[in-house]
Design a protein around this motif. Structure first.
Motif, PDB file in Angstrom:
ATOM      1  N   GLU A  82       0.964  -1.126  -0.016  1.00  0.00           N
ATOM      2  CA  GLU A  82       0.008  -0.023  -0.053  1.00  0.00           C
ATOM      3  C   GLU A  82       0.918   1.338   0.153  1.00  0.00           C
ATOM      4  O   GLU A  82       0.539   2.234  -0.626  1.00  0.00           O
ATOM      5  N   LYS A  83       1.851   1.265   0.762  1.00  0.00           N
ATOM      6  CA  LYS A  83       2.736   2.418   0.888  1.00  0.00           C
ATOM      7  C   LYS A  83       3.590   2.792  -0.386  1.00  0.00           C
ATOM      8  O   LYS A  83       3.717   3.872  -0.807  1.00  0.00           O
ATOM      9  N   VAL A  84       3.904   1.505  -1.089  1.00  0.00           N
ATOM     10  CA  VAL A  84       4.652   1.698  -2.541  1.00  0.00           C
ATOM     11  C   VAL A  84       3.646   2.283  -3.545  1.00  0.00           C
ATOM     12  O   VAL A  84       3.742   2.906  -4.257  1.00  0.00           O
ATOM     13  N   GLN A  85       2.339   1.482  -3.479  1.00  0.00           N
ATOM     14  CA  GLN A  85       1.318   1.879  -4.363  1.00  0.00           C
ATOM     15  C   GLN A  85       1.221   3.627  -4.435  1.00  0.00           C
ATOM     16  O   GLN A  85       0.996   4.563  -5.169  1.00  0.00           O
ATOM     17  N   ALA A  86       1.040   4.023  -2.921  1.00  0.00           N
ATOM     18  CA  ALA A  86       0.416   5.421  -2.624  1.00  0.00           C
ATOM     19  C   ALA A  86       1.689   6.272  -3.196  1.00  0.00           C
ATOM     20  O   ALA A  86       1.918   7.314  -3.848  1.00  0.00           O
ATOM     21  N   SER A  87       3.090   5.866  -3.024  1.00  0.00           N
ATOM     22  CA  SER A  87       4.197   6.505  -3.182  1.00  0.00           C
ATOM     23  C   SER A  87       4.535   6.937  -4.927  1.00  0.00           C
ATOM     24  O   SER A  87       4.640   7.931  -5.394  1.00  0.00           O
ATOM     25  N   ALA A  88       4.018   5.570  -5.339  1.00  0.00           N
ATOM     26  CA  ALA A  88       4.049   5.464  -6.924  1.00  0.00           C
ATOM     27  C   ALA A  88       2.927   6.494  -7.463  1.00  0.00           C
ATOM     28  O   ALA A  88       3.190   7.218  -8.532  1.00  0.00           O
ATOM     29  N   SER A  89       1.817   6.624  -6.869  1.00  0.00           N
ATOM     30  CA  SER A  89       0.812   7.472  -7.415  1.00  0.00           C
ATOM     31  C   SER A  89       1.312   9.085  -7.083  1.00  0.00           C
ATOM     32  O   SER A  89       1.014   9.756  -8.122  1.00  0.00           O
ATOM     33  N   ASP A  90       2.128   9.288  -6.133  1.00  0.00           N
ATOM     34  CA  ASP A  90       2.493  10.841  -5.872  1.00  0.00           C
ATOM     35  C   ASP A  90       3.369  10.861  -6.993  1.00  0.00           C
ATOM     36  O   ASP A  90       3.321  12.044  -7.507  1.00  0.00           O
ATOM     37  N   VAL A  91       4.138  10.025  -7.276  1.00  0.00           N
ATOM     38  CA  VAL A  91       5.322  10.267  -8.197  1.00  0.00           C
ATOM     39  C   VAL A  91       4.675  10.474  -9.830  1.00  0.00           C
ATOM     40  O   VAL A  91       4.726  11.509 -10.263  1.00  0.00           O
ATOM     41  N   LEU A  92       3.679   9.664  -9.849  1.00  0.00           N
ATOM     42  CA  LEU A  92       3.170   9.758 -11.221  1.00  0.00           C
ATOM     43  C   LEU A  92       2.304  11.285 -11.295  1.00  0.00           C
ATOM     44  O   LEU A  92       2.471  11.728 -12.408  1.00  0.00           O
ATOM     45  N   ALA A  93       1.585  11.717 -10.050  1.00  0.00           N
ATOM     46  CA  ALA A  93       1.138  13.033 -10.242  1.00  0.00           C
ATOM     47  C   ALA A  93       2.052  13.993 -10.383  1.00  0.00           C
ATOM     48  O   ALA A  93       1.621  14.915 -11.190  1.00  0.00           O
ATOM     49  N   GLU A  94       2.975  13.889  -9.786  1.00  0.00           N
ATOM     50  CA  GLU A  94       4.088  15.114 -10.092  1.00  0.00           C
ATOM     51  C   GLU A  94       4.664  14.836 -11.280  1.00  0.00           C
ATOM     52  O   GLU A  94       4.746  16.129 -11.762  1.00  0.00           O
ATOM     53  N   ALA A  95       4.835  13.903 -12.122  1.00  0.00           N
ATOM     54  CA  ALA A  95       5.216  13.839 -13.291  1.00  0.00           C
ATOM     55  C   ALA A  95       4.491  14.288 -14.241  1.00  0.00           C
ATOM     56  O   ALA A  95       4.715  14.985 -15.154  1.00  0.00           O
ATOM     57  N   GLN A  96       2.963  14.043 -14.007  1.00  0.00           N
ATOM     58  CA  GLN A  96       2.142  14.675 -14.896  1.00  0.00           C
ATOM     59  C   GLN A  96       2.011  16.166 -14.863  1.00  0.00           C
ATOM     60  O   GLN A  96       1.796  16.849 -15.945  1.00  0.00           O
ATOM     61  N   GLU A  97       2.077  16.777 -13.669  1.00  0.00           N
ATOM     62  CA  GLU A  97       2.191  18.065 -13.203  1.00  0.00           C
ATOM     63  C   GLU A  97       3.537  18.631 -14.038  1.00  0.00           C
ATOM     64  O   GLU A  97       3.325  19.529 -14.909  1.00  0.00           O
ATOM     65  N   ILE A  98       4.592  18.106 -14.048  1.00  0.00           N
ATOM     66  CA  ILE A  98       5.824  18.559 -14.731  1.00  0.00           C
ATOM     67  C   ILE A  98       5.720  18.641 -16.381  1.00  0.00           C
ATOM     68  O   ILE A  98       5.965  19.756 -16.962  1.00  0.00           O
ATOM     69  N   ASN A  99       4.809  17.735 -16.753  1.00  0.00           N
ATOM     70  CA  ASN A  99       4.687  17.527 -18.145  1.00  0.00           C
ATOM     71  C   ASN A  99       3.715  18.652 -18.749  1.00  0.00           C
ATOM     72  O   ASN A  99       3.914  19.399 -19.728  1.00  0.00           O
ATOM     73  N   GLU A 100       2.698  18.634 -17.848  1.00  0.00           N
ATOM     74  CA  GLU A 100       1.642  19.560 -18.372  1.00  0.00           C
ATOM     75  C   GLU A 100       2.294  21.203 -18.293  1.00  0.00           C
ATOM     76  O   GLU A 100       2.182  22.154 -19.081  1.00  0.00           O
ATOM     77  N   ALA A 101       3.118  21.519 -17.078  1.00  0.00           N
ATOM     78  CA  ALA A 101       3.986  22.908 -17.072  1.00  0.00           C
ATOM     79  C   ALA A 101       4.933  22.889 -18.395  1.00  0.00           C
ATOM     80  O   ALA A 101       4.995  23.866 -18.923  1.00  0.00           O
ATOM     81  N   ARG A 102       5.611  21.774 -18.709  1.00  0.00           N
ATOM     82  CA  ARG A 102       6.503  21.888 -19.807  1.00  0.00           C
ATOM     83  C   ARG A 102       5.723  22.334 -21.178  1.00  0.00           C
ATOM     84  O   ARG A 102       6.163  22.965 -21.884  1.00  0.00           O
ATOM     85  N   ASN A 103       4.792  21.642 -21.247  1.00  0.00           N
ATOM     86  CA  ASN A 103       3.712  21.832 -22.475  1.00  0.00           C
ATOM     87  C   ASN A 103       3.271  23.153 -22.667  1.00  0.00           C
ATOM     88  O   ASN A 103       3.346  23.741 -23.656  1.00  0.00           O
ATOM     89  N   GLU A 104       2.811  23.601 -21.456  1.00  0.00           N
ATOM     90  CA  GLU A 104       2.436  25.369 -21.361  1.00  0.00           C
ATOM     91  C   GLU A 104       3.610  25.866 -21.741  1.00  0.00           C
ATOM     92  O   GLU A 104       3.185  27.049 -22.563  1.00  0.00           O
ATOM     93  N   GLU A 105       4.769  25.795 -21.356  1.00  0.00           N
ATOM     94  CA  GLU A 105       6.073  26.622 -21.587  1.00  0.00           C
ATOM     95  C   GLU A 105       6.246  26.470 -23.124  1.00  0.00           C
ATOM     96  O   GLU A 105       6.466  27.461 -23.925  1.00  0.00           O
ATOM     97  N   ILE A 106       6.218  25.210 -23.712  1.00  0.00           N
ATOM     98  CA  ILE A 106       6.367  25.026 -25.094  1.00  0.00           C
ATOM     99  C   ILE A 106       5.409  25.744 -26.095  1.00  0.00           C
ATOM    100  O   ILE A 106       5.829  26.598 -27.072  1.00  0.00           O
ATOM    101  N   PHE A 107       4.236  25.706 -25.509  1.00  0.00           N
ATOM    102  CA  PHE A 107       3.073  26.340 -26.321  1.00  0.00           C
ATOM    103  C   PHE A 107       3.207  28.166 -26.253  1.00  0.00           C
ATOM    104  O   PHE A 107       3.010  28.596 -27.396  1.00  0.00           O
ATOM    105  N   GLU A 108       3.594  28.534 -25.184  1.00  0.00           N
ATOM    106  CA  GLU A 108       3.832  29.846 -24.833  1.00  0.00           C
ATOM    107  C   GLU A 108       5.080  30.426 -25.779  1.00  0.00           C
ATOM    108  O   GLU A 108       4.861  31.424 -26.582  1.00  0.00           O
ATOM    109  N   GLU A 109       6.138  29.619 -25.921  1.00  0.00           N
ATOM    110  CA  GLU A 109       7.233  29.829 -26.683  1.00  0.00           C
ATOM    111  C   GLU A 109       6.993  29.915 -28.329  1.00  0.00           C
ATOM    112  O   GLU A 109       7.319  30.575 -29.082  1.00  0.00           O
ATOM    113  N   ASN A 110       5.920  29.089 -28.539  1.00  0.00           N
ATOM    114  CA  ASN A 110       5.662  28.858 -30.121  1.00  0.00           C
ATOM    115  C   ASN A 110       4.524  29.935 -30.368  1.00  0.00           C
ATOM    116  O   ASN A 110       4.121  29.879 -31.647  1.00  0.00           O
ATOM    117  N   LYS A 111       4.100  30.915 -29.609  1.00  0.00           N
ATOM    118  CA  LYS A 111       2.987  31.700 -30.032  1.00  0.00           C
ATOM    119  C   LYS A 111       3.590  32.819 -31.083  1.00  0.00           C
ATOM    120  O   LYS A 111       4.644  33.108 -31.120  1.00  0.00           O
TER     121      LYS A 111
END
Length: 76
Positions: A47-76
């Motif tokens: 359960e602890k490993v699964q919770a930790s993995a979920s946290d890591v996945l959520a953080e990775a998704q946030e990083i990618n979303e922020a990166r995609n927004e930066e790339i979108f802003e640069e390409n305007k």
């Protein structure tokens, strides 16, 4: 003198009495109890490993979303 079959039956009867004795049952109960404790520990760890993995996945998704927004802003 006992033949092989008679010896086997005698040993089987003695073995059965030993295996079903009160002392043997206490040993079996102790072994099963240890197995249950081990199972609980494994489940808690999973359960602890699964919770930790979920946290890591959520953080990775946030990083990618922020990166995609930066790339979108640069390409305007």
């Amino acid at each position: 003198m006992l033949c092989d079959n008679e010896r086997g039956v005698s040993l089987g009867t003695v073995g059965l009495k030993v295996l079903t004795s009160k002392d043997a049952k206490k040993v079996y109960a102790g072994i099963v109890a240890a197995g249950l404790r081990a199972k609980e520990t494994v489940l808690e760890t999973a359960e602890k490993v699964q919770a930790s993995a979920s946290d890591v996945l959520a953080e990775a998704q946030e990083i990618n979303e922020a990166r995609n927004e930066e790339i979108f802003e640069e390409n305007k």
